[in-house]
Design a protein around this motif. Structure first.
Motif, PDB file in Angstrom:
ATOM      1  N   TYR A   9       0.833  -1.201   0.000  1.00 52.01           N
ATOM      2  CA  TYR A   9       0.000   0.000   0.000  1.00 52.01           C
ATOM      3  C   TYR A   9       0.870   1.254   0.000  1.00 52.01           C
ATOM      4  O   TYR A   9       0.572   2.243  -0.670  1.00 52.01           O
ATOM      5  N   THR A  10       1.956   1.211   0.768  1.00 45.26           N
ATOM      6  CA  THR A  10       2.884   2.344   0.818  1.00 45.26           C
ATOM      7  C   THR A  10       3.485   2.599  -0.557  1.00 45.26           C
ATOM      8  O   THR A  10       3.521   3.748  -1.027  1.00 45.26           O
ATOM      9  N   GLN A  29      -3.908   7.382   4.668  1.00 38.84           N
ATOM     10  CA  GLN A  29      -4.410   6.714   3.472  1.00 38.84           C
ATOM     11  C   GLN A  29      -4.313   5.194   3.605  1.00 38.84           C
ATOM     12  O   GLN A  29      -5.233   4.468   3.226  1.00 38.84           O
ATOM     13  N   VAL A  30      -3.209   4.689   4.124  1.00 36.28           N
ATOM     14  CA  VAL A  30      -3.054   3.245   4.309  1.00 36.28           C
ATOM     15  C   VAL A  30      -4.110   2.724   5.278  1.00 36.28           C
ATOM     16  O   VAL A  30      -4.734   1.682   5.047  1.00 36.28           O
ATOM     17  N   ALA A  31      -4.356   3.460   6.364  1.00 38.33           N
ATOM     18  CA  ALA A  31      -5.387   3.064   7.327  1.00 38.33           C
ATOM     19  C   ALA A  31      -6.766   3.046   6.666  1.00 38.33           C
ATOM     20  O   ALA A  31      -7.574   2.150   6.923  1.00 38.33           O
ATOM     21  N   ALA A  32      -7.039   4.023   5.820  1.00 31.57           N
ATOM     22  CA  ALA A  32      -8.329   4.065   5.117  1.00 31.57           C
ATOM     23  C   ALA A  32      -8.489   2.852   4.204  1.00 31.57           C
ATOM     24  O   ALA A  32      -9.545   2.212   4.181  1.00 31.57           O
ATOM     25  N   TRP A  33      -7.439   2.515   3.456  1.00 29.76           N
ATOM     26  CA  TRP A  33      -7.514   1.341   2.584  1.00 29.76           C
ATOM     27  C   TRP A  33      -7.681   0.061   3.391  1.00 29.76           C
ATOM     28  O   TRP A  33      -8.457  -0.811   3.034  1.00 29.76           O
ATOM     29  N   SER A  53       3.351   1.544  13.136  1.00 31.37           N
ATOM     30  CA  SER A  53       4.006   0.411  12.460  1.00 31.37           C
ATOM     31  C   SER A  53       4.817   0.872  11.257  1.00 31.37           C
ATOM     32  O   SER A  53       5.891   0.333  10.994  1.00 31.37           O
ATOM     33  N   LEU A  54       4.326   1.876  10.545  1.00 32.66           N
ATOM     34  CA  LEU A  54       5.099   2.401   9.422  1.00 32.66           C
ATOM     35  C   LEU A  54       6.388   3.062   9.922  1.00 32.66           C
ATOM     36  O   LEU A  54       7.469   2.825   9.384  1.00 32.66           O
ATOM     37  N   GLN A  55       6.255   3.873  10.949  1.00 27.99           N
ATOM     38  CA  GLN A  55       7.400   4.627  11.469  1.00 27.99           C
ATOM     39  C   GLN A  55       8.461   3.717  12.083  1.00 27.99           C
ATOM     40  O   GLN A  55       9.653   3.909  11.859  1.00 27.99           O
ATOM     41  N   GLN A  56       8.035   2.728  12.838  1.00 28.84           N
ATOM     42  CA  GLN A  56       8.993   1.920  13.584  1.00 28.84           C
ATOM     43  C   GLN A  56       9.503   0.693  12.836  1.00 28.84           C
ATOM     44  O   GLN A  56      10.587   0.214  13.130  1.00 28.84           O
ATOM     45  N   PHE A  57       8.726   0.193  11.883  1.00 27.94           N
ATOM     46  CA  PHE A  57       9.133  -1.059  11.257  1.00 27.94           C
ATOM     47  C   PHE A  57       9.189  -1.000   9.732  1.00 27.94           C
ATOM     48  O   PHE A  57      10.226  -1.260   9.128  1.00 27.94           O
ATOM     49  N   HIS A  58       8.083  -0.684   9.101  1.00 32.41           N
ATOM     50  CA  HIS A  58       7.989  -0.819   7.646  1.00 32.41           C
ATOM     51  C   HIS A  58       8.863   0.176   6.873  1.00 32.41           C
ATOM     52  O   HIS A  58       9.597  -0.223   5.964  1.00 32.41           O
ATOM     53  N   PRO A 163      -5.192   0.723  -4.422  1.00 25.58           N
ATOM     54  CA  PRO A 163      -4.394  -0.445  -4.786  1.00 25.58           C
ATOM     55  C   PRO A 163      -5.301  -1.560  -5.312  1.00 25.58           C
ATOM     56  O   PRO A 163      -6.463  -1.643  -4.916  1.00 25.58           O
ATOM     57  N   PRO A 164      -4.816  -2.426  -6.183  1.00 26.99           N
ATOM     58  CA  PRO A 164      -5.656  -3.503  -6.722  1.00 26.99           C
ATOM     59  C   PRO A 164      -6.289  -4.370  -5.640  1.00 26.99           C
ATOM     60  O   PRO A 164      -7.413  -4.821  -5.787  1.00 26.99           O
TER      61      PRO A 164
END
Length: 169
Positions: A9-10, A29-33, A53-58, A163-164
């Motif tokens: 998604y990112t 946006q990722v949370a909305a999807w 999770s995005l900030q610390q890991f992904h 995203p698809p």
């Protein structure tokens, strides 16, 4: 890296934006999807979970692989040129679809059997000449190839607004 939906998604969001984005906008946006809603409808806890999770890991993982530049202090994320190398891996196949490689293998086996039965002049396949079956199979192959081309372009990350995986859900 691509096995995680948040990272896909990112990539989709960054590919669509084509500019630096804030971690906050990305997380919304990722949370909305993920929650099948709009940015305005997501709760603070949904947004915070994705943000963390995005900030610390992904994003650090994506930054380590060179796909994105993640500036922790500024909270900005940028898609790098290295992300183009991932395009070959980003064709999304719905769980109910047959992978194109399986389709083409099946089509080749079916076509070989059909042409062989005609060549051996076995009824009812002998009613259509060998050349007729060959032209028919080439036509089906052409239609299949064009369909594959068009569908694979539509199923790429960063092509549509969503995203698809979200669009087909």
């Amino acid at each position: 890296m691509l096995s995680n939906r948040r990272r896909r998604y990112t990539l989709h969001y960054l590919h669509d934006e084509r500019t630096d984005v804030t971690l906050s906008d990305l997380a919304e946006q990722v949370a909305a999807w993920e929650n099948d809603s709009t940015v305005g409808e997501i709760s603070a806890s949904e947004r915070k979970t994705v943000y963390t999770s995005l900030q610390q890991f992904h994003l650090p993982k994506m930054d380590d692989t060179g796909v994105v530049d993640f500036d922790r202090r500024a909270g900005e994320v940028t898609l790098t040129d290295a992300a183009a190398d991932l395009d070959i891996y980003l064709e999304v196949v719905d769980r109910y679809d047959v992978p194109w490689s399986s389709y083409y293998l099946g089509f080749t086996l079916f076509g070989t059997a059909l042409v062989s039965l005609s060549w051996l002049e076995l009824a009812p396949f002998a009613a259509v000449p060998f050349a007729g079956w060959t032209v028919f199979l080439l036509g089906v192959f052409l239609v299949s190839s064009v369909s594959h081309f068009l569908l694979s372009r539509r199923m790429r990350l960063g092509v549509d607004e969503k995203p698809p995986e979200v669009s087909d859900a």
